[in-house]
Design a protein around this motif. Sequence first.
Motif, PDB file in Angstrom:
ATOM      1  N   LEU A   9      -3.219   6.916   5.135  1.00  0.00           N
ATOM      2  CA  LEU A   9      -3.323   5.586   5.266  1.00  0.00           C
ATOM      3  C   LEU A   9      -2.457   5.033   6.448  1.00  0.00           C
ATOM      4  CD1 LEU A   9      -4.079   2.688   4.348  1.00  0.00           C
ATOM      5  CD2 LEU A   9      -2.209   2.881   2.540  1.00  0.00           C
TER       6      LEU A   9
ATOM      7  N   TRP B 292       0.772  -1.102   0.099  1.00  0.00           N
ATOM      8  CA  TRP B 292       0.021  -0.189   0.000  1.00  0.00           C
ATOM      9  C   TRP B 292       0.802   1.313  -0.017  1.00  0.00           C
ATOM     10  CZ3 TRP B 292      -1.962  -3.030   4.465  1.00  0.00           C
ATOM     11  CH2 TRP B 292      -2.801  -3.954   4.396  1.00  0.00           C
TER      12      TRP B 292
ATOM     13  N   GLU C 215      -0.645   8.650   1.315  1.00  0.00           N
ATOM     14  CA  GLU C 215       0.067   7.658   2.340  1.00  0.00           C
ATOM     15  C   GLU C 215       0.106   8.010   3.595  1.00  0.00           C
ATOM     16  OE1 GLU C 215       2.889   6.070  -1.383  1.00  0.00           O
ATOM     17  OE2 GLU C 215       3.258   8.246  -0.554  1.00  0.00           O
TER      18      GLU C 215
END
Length: 262
Positions: free
Chosen positions: A123, A4, A120
Amino acid sequence: MRCWIPFESACFTTVDPRTLLSTGAITDEDIEAIHDRLFEYEYLHSDYNHFHELANSLEKVAMLSGATNGALNTSPRYLNVLQPASFHDEMRAALVADGLCWGYLTIFRQEGQPFFSEEERQLLSSLAPFMAAMLRDRSLPRSPVDGMDHMPEPGLLVLSETLDILSYNASARQWMSLLQDAEDMDAASLPRPLRAVCFRALSESSRGTAYSTGAHTRVRLSDSSFASIRACLLHGPDSLAKLAVTLVPQRICCRLSRMRWD
């Protein structure tokens, strides 16, 4: 997590929630090569995104590129540690659960790779509380006294300000072995919790706190026992700074998910 958030290298550190000092770390090999320098810039120099600041802020995850508005050269850590090792951006997370910080995570990108993005960062912010909860559950003792019967006698080491070991007693050698085993380190490496308390003690001296009580952390060992580690600056007739480090067994009780050190 690389699926991810792509990154080149990482450092995952557990900490004592009362002092925010390292109790051990897992690092990639290229980060281990600069780990002492990262400790130095964490405790002895002003810079962006210090871990203790993240642990006490609303946003627990931050990027170096974001803090510097893309001007990485304004960060001494980047100029003197990351860039010489061919690293570019870094993203740091303070892993906080129940209001206490249990660890730190840092991921790095190399030169030529893009900055971490805000998406990011968000996340990793969503994942960090779950990481923190796992660290918390691992850190709490299973019983009121874990492993106290087989702990070494109190140990004492004297180190230089560059963390070279100058002298030690026999018990200190036993403690060193226990700490190295807990981090899967070789016998020649100084355990990271010792580095952390020493750099914190040196940082107090650099701020002019000449007669401070030093630095203290508590570490869980591989057999689920606990050690208390304390470092303080020694004063004497010569001008060379020396550090005294003591290592002793620590009794820890856990009641209603709260830790108490006796």
